[in-house]
Design an enzyme around this catalytic site. Structure first.
Site, PDB file in Angstrom:
ATOM      1  N   SER A   3     -12.766   4.630   5.053  1.00  0.00           N
ATOM      2  CA  SER A   3     -13.020   4.153   6.357  1.00  0.00           C
ATOM      3  C   SER A   3     -14.328   4.932   6.777  1.00  0.00           C
ATOM      4  O   SER A   3     -14.418   6.323   6.304  1.00  0.00           O
ATOM      5  CB  SER A   3     -12.148   4.421   7.628  1.00  0.00           C
ATOM      6  OG  SER A   3     -10.977   3.467   7.478  1.00  0.00           O
ATOM      7  N   HIS A  55      -9.473   4.929  -2.153  1.00  0.00           N
ATOM      8  CA  HIS A  55      -8.766   5.158  -0.810  1.00  0.00           C
ATOM      9  C   HIS A  55      -9.453   5.909   0.324  1.00  0.00           C
ATOM     10  O   HIS A  55     -10.527   6.481  -0.159  1.00  0.00           O
ATOM     11  CB  HIS A  55      -7.197   5.786  -1.052  1.00  0.00           C
ATOM     12  CG  HIS A  55      -6.236   4.985  -1.745  1.00  0.00           C
ATOM     13  ND1 HIS A  55      -5.301   4.656  -1.034  1.00  0.00           N
ATOM     14  CD2 HIS A  55      -6.341   4.134  -2.842  1.00  0.00           C
ATOM     15  CE1 HIS A  55      -4.337   3.649  -1.837  1.00  0.00           C
ATOM     16  NE2 HIS A  55      -5.048   3.602  -2.951  1.00  0.00           N
ATOM     17  N   ASP A  68      -8.595   1.285   6.727  1.00  0.00           N
ATOM     18  CA  ASP A  68      -7.533   1.088   7.783  1.00  0.00           C
ATOM     19  C   ASP A  68      -7.905   1.672   8.887  1.00  0.00           C
ATOM     20  O   ASP A  68      -7.796   1.090  10.123  1.00  0.00           O
ATOM     21  CB  ASP A  68      -6.047   1.913   7.241  1.00  0.00           C
ATOM     22  CG  ASP A  68      -5.151   1.573   8.089  1.00  0.00           C
ATOM     23  OD1 ASP A  68      -3.847   2.254   7.949  1.00  0.00           O
ATOM     24  OD2 ASP A  68      -5.330   0.764   9.298  1.00  0.00           O
ATOM     25  N   ASP A  82       1.020  -1.129  -0.052  1.00  0.00           N
ATOM     26  CA  ASP A  82       0.028   0.126   0.239  1.00  0.00           C
ATOM     27  C   ASP A  82       0.878   1.203   0.023  1.00  0.00           C
ATOM     28  O   ASP A  82       1.921   1.312   0.646  1.00  0.00           O
ATOM     29  CB  ASP A  82      -0.721   0.083   1.352  1.00  0.00           C
ATOM     30  CG  ASP A  82      -2.032   1.028   1.180  1.00  0.00           C
ATOM     31  OD1 ASP A  82      -2.194   1.595   2.237  1.00  0.00           O
ATOM     32  OD2 ASP A  82      -2.215   1.498   0.215  1.00  0.00           O
ATOM     33  N   HIS A  83       0.671   2.113  -0.730  1.00  0.00           N
ATOM     34  CA  HIS A  83       1.071   3.542  -1.108  1.00  0.00           C
ATOM     35  C   HIS A  83       2.723   3.220  -1.049  1.00  0.00           C
ATOM     36  O   HIS A  83       3.543   3.809  -0.317  1.00  0.00           O
ATOM     37  CB  HIS A  83       0.865   4.398   0.242  1.00  0.00           C
ATOM     38  CG  HIS A  83      -0.457   4.803   0.276  1.00  0.00           C
ATOM     39  ND1 HIS A  83      -1.003   5.943  -0.766  1.00  0.00           N
ATOM     40  CD2 HIS A  83      -1.845   4.469   0.804  1.00  0.00           C
ATOM     41  CE1 HIS A  83      -2.212   6.219  -0.595  1.00  0.00           C
ATOM     42  NE2 HIS A  83      -2.602   5.186   0.227  1.00  0.00           N
ATOM     43  N   ASN A  88     -10.448   0.764   0.223  1.00  0.00           N
ATOM     44  CA  ASN A  88      -9.379   0.595   1.057  1.00  0.00           C
ATOM     45  C   ASN A  88      -9.813   1.041   2.586  1.00  0.00           C
ATOM     46  O   ASN A  88     -10.266   2.496   2.728  1.00  0.00           O
ATOM     47  CB  ASN A  88      -8.197   1.653   0.842  1.00  0.00           C
ATOM     48  CG  ASN A  88      -7.286   1.128  -0.151  1.00  0.00           C
ATOM     49  OD1 ASN A  88      -7.592   0.090  -0.985  1.00  0.00           O
ATOM     50  ND2 ASN A  88      -6.253   1.838  -0.433  1.00  0.00           N
ATOM     51  N   GLY A 103      -7.419   8.872   6.942  1.00  0.00           N
ATOM     52  CA  GLY A 103      -7.435   8.994   8.491  1.00  0.00           C
ATOM     53  C   GLY A 103      -8.892   9.355   8.619  1.00  0.00           C
ATOM     54  O   GLY A 103      -9.841   9.189   8.129  1.00  0.00           O
ATOM     55  N   ASP A 110       2.830   4.856  -5.477  1.00  0.00           N
ATOM     56  CA  ASP A 110       2.086   6.116  -5.325  1.00  0.00           C
ATOM     57  C   ASP A 110       3.060   7.283  -5.503  1.00  0.00           C
ATOM     58  O   ASP A 110       3.592   7.781  -4.744  1.00  0.00           O
ATOM     59  CB  ASP A 110       1.492   6.188  -3.664  1.00  0.00           C
ATOM     60  CG  ASP A 110       0.818   7.490  -3.505  1.00  0.00           C
ATOM     61  OD1 ASP A 110       0.394   7.738  -2.389  1.00  0.00           O
ATOM     62  OD2 ASP A 110       0.789   8.448  -4.323  1.00  0.00           O
TER      63      ASP A 110
HETATM   64  O1  LIG Z   1      -6.468   4.438   2.057  1.00  0.00           O
HETATM   65  C1  LIG Z   1      -6.248   3.580   2.912  1.00  0.00           C
HETATM   66  C2  LIG Z   1      -5.218   3.141   2.771  1.00  0.00           C
HETATM   67  O2  LIG Z   1      -4.514   3.015   1.621  1.00  0.00           O
HETATM   68  C3  LIG Z   1      -7.260   3.692   4.322  1.00  0.00           C
HETATM   69  O3  LIG Z   1      -7.906   4.778   4.243  1.00  0.00           O
HETATM   70  P1  LIG Z   1      -8.733   5.144   5.796  1.00  0.00           P
HETATM   71  O4  LIG Z   1      -7.692   6.123   6.588  1.00  0.00           O
HETATM   72  O5  LIG Z   1      -9.995   5.789   5.548  1.00  0.00           O
HETATM   73  O6  LIG Z   1      -8.780   3.990   6.358  1.00  0.00           O
HETATM   74  O1  LIG Z   2      -3.067   5.784   4.075  1.00  0.00           O
HETATM   75  C1  LIG Z   2      -2.439   4.976   4.253  1.00  0.00           C
HETATM   76  C2  LIG Z   2      -2.778   3.760   5.019  1.00  0.00           C
HETATM   77  O2  LIG Z   2      -3.817   4.214   6.133  1.00  0.00           O
HETATM   78  C3  LIG Z   2      -1.476   3.136   5.906  1.00  0.00           C
HETATM   79  O3  LIG Z   2      -1.364   3.975   6.934  1.00  0.00           O
HETATM   80  P1  LIG Z   2       0.423   3.887   7.591  1.00  0.00           P
HETATM   81  O4  LIG Z   2       1.106   4.538   6.804  1.00  0.00           O
HETATM   82  O5  LIG Z   2       0.031   4.697   8.750  1.00  0.00           O
HETATM   83  O6  LIG Z   2       0.498   2.345   7.955  1.00  0.00           O
HETATM   84 ZN   LIG Z   3      -4.484   5.081   0.677  1.00  0.00          ZN
HETATM   85 ZN   LIG Z   4      -1.334   9.026  -2.777  1.00  0.00          ZN
END
Ligand SMILES: O=C(CO)COP(=O)(O)O
Ligand SMILES: O=C[C@H](O)COP(=O)(O)O
Ligand SMILES: [Zn+2]
Ligand SMILES: [Zn+2]
Length: 317
Positions: free
Chosen positions: A213, A210, A255, A81-82, A253, A180, A103
């Protein structure tokens, strides 16, 4: 079994979306697999750079490989991811990741195209698929403030050119979300008008959402009642996922919602059990609550119950 997202997206396109869940540790991994098996859903494991360094990338790989053995029915992709370019190459050459996100959305268009093309070439040579990004979300990961996010929405014409020039397998688009717990300053929501224009120019091409949440208000209230301080936290309405799937979103996505479960479980338990010295009861509650969250998300995404047909499509019993 670890698969690429290609066949998962082909099966889901236009009908439902696959949950892409970020994990960092043992308890999240166990809750993730349990929740997806309970809801009979295929899924995508998201591993960020932060997750790879939380303990060690090899530790997280070992945990996931062990879960794969413990849950032989599971069908999932392992996705960086990213990623930046260097981390993408590490993942592509690892023999563990079946998918990577490059990304480079904070770069100018031509630089993003050039970087993405290099990663696509390296990934496809190893049978790994690539998610790229055009446009920018706001929030914790992106390089724009949440209220600027609107300015960084994905340009539908540019999206078509980008996909054609890079050969990426899916595209993360900016349609108003942000990473976030603090999304949508004001009444903003998903820009389905922009998403529809992108789909019109890229019919059948998998899109990624993305920052999806939902930041459940009940979760926020319980966290604050148990000593937390999440003021104004707001997320994506889960009832919008089905519409997004109809408009080409095949990967969603999530998180932060998983993090909120951890915070709520730990704050409430420790408040109710000031004598606690054993972390295992809390961990067991977290794994069960996290699994419940995953199963709920899959119902909202429409991926719940799809595992048998995916296994059949892959020629598995
Ligand atoms: O985009 C995300 C991970 O790549 C997660 O997004 P949230 O912060 O909305 O859970
Ligand atoms: O936005 C990215 C994902 O939520 C992962 O977050 P993180 O880089 O804090 O693990
Ligand atoms: Zn993301
Ligand atoms: Zn990005």
């Amino acid at each position: 079994m670890i698969v690429t997202t290609k066949k998962l997206f082909e099966a889901a396109y236009g009908k439902y979306a696959i949950g892409a869940y970020n994990i960092n540790n043992l308890e999240q991994a166990m809750g993730l697999f349990r929740g997806n098996i309970e809801s009979q859903a295929p899924f995508i494991i998201q591993i960020s750079k932060g997750a790879r360094s939380y303990t060690h990338k090899s530790m997280l790989e070992a945990i996931i490989r062990a879960a794969d053995v413990l849950f032989p029915e599971a069908i999932f992709a392992v996705h960086l991811d990213h990623g930046d370019e260097e981390t993408c190459y590490d993942a592509i050459n690892s023999g563990f990741y079946s998918s990577v996100m490059i990304d480079a959305s904070h770069e100018d268009f031509e630089t993003n195209v050039a970087i993405t093309r290099r990663v696509v070439e390296a990934a496809h040579a190893k049978g790994v698929v690539v998610e790229a990004e055009l446009g920018q979300l706001g929030g914790v990961e992106e390089h724009v403030a949440v209220d600027e996010a609107g300015a960084k929405l994905t340009d539908p014409d540019k999206a078509k050119e980008f996909v054609e020039r890079t050969g990426c397998d899916s595209l993360a688009v900016a349609i108003g979300t942000s990473h976030g717990a603090y999304k949508f300053s004001g009444a903003q929501t998903l820009r389905f008008d922009v998403l529809a224009e992108i789909q019109k120019r890229l019919p059948g091409f998998p899109l990624v959402l993305h920052g999806a949440s939902s930041i459940p208000q009940e979760e926020v209230e319980r966290i604050n009642a148990a000593g937390g301080n999440l003021k104004g936290a707001k997320g994506v309405d889960e009832d919008l996922f089905k519409r997004a799937a109809e408009l080409g979103v095949t990967k969603v996505n999530i998180d932060t919602d998983g993090r909120l479960v951890w915070v709520r479980v730990h704050r409430e338990y420790l408040k109710e059990h000031p004598e606690a010295v054993d972390f295992r009861p809390i961990g067991k509650i977290f794994m069960a609550e996290y699994a419940k969250m995953i199963a709920h998300k899959n119902e909202k995404l429409g991926s719940a119950g799809k595992l048998p047909e995916i296994r059949k499509m892959l020629g598995l019993a």
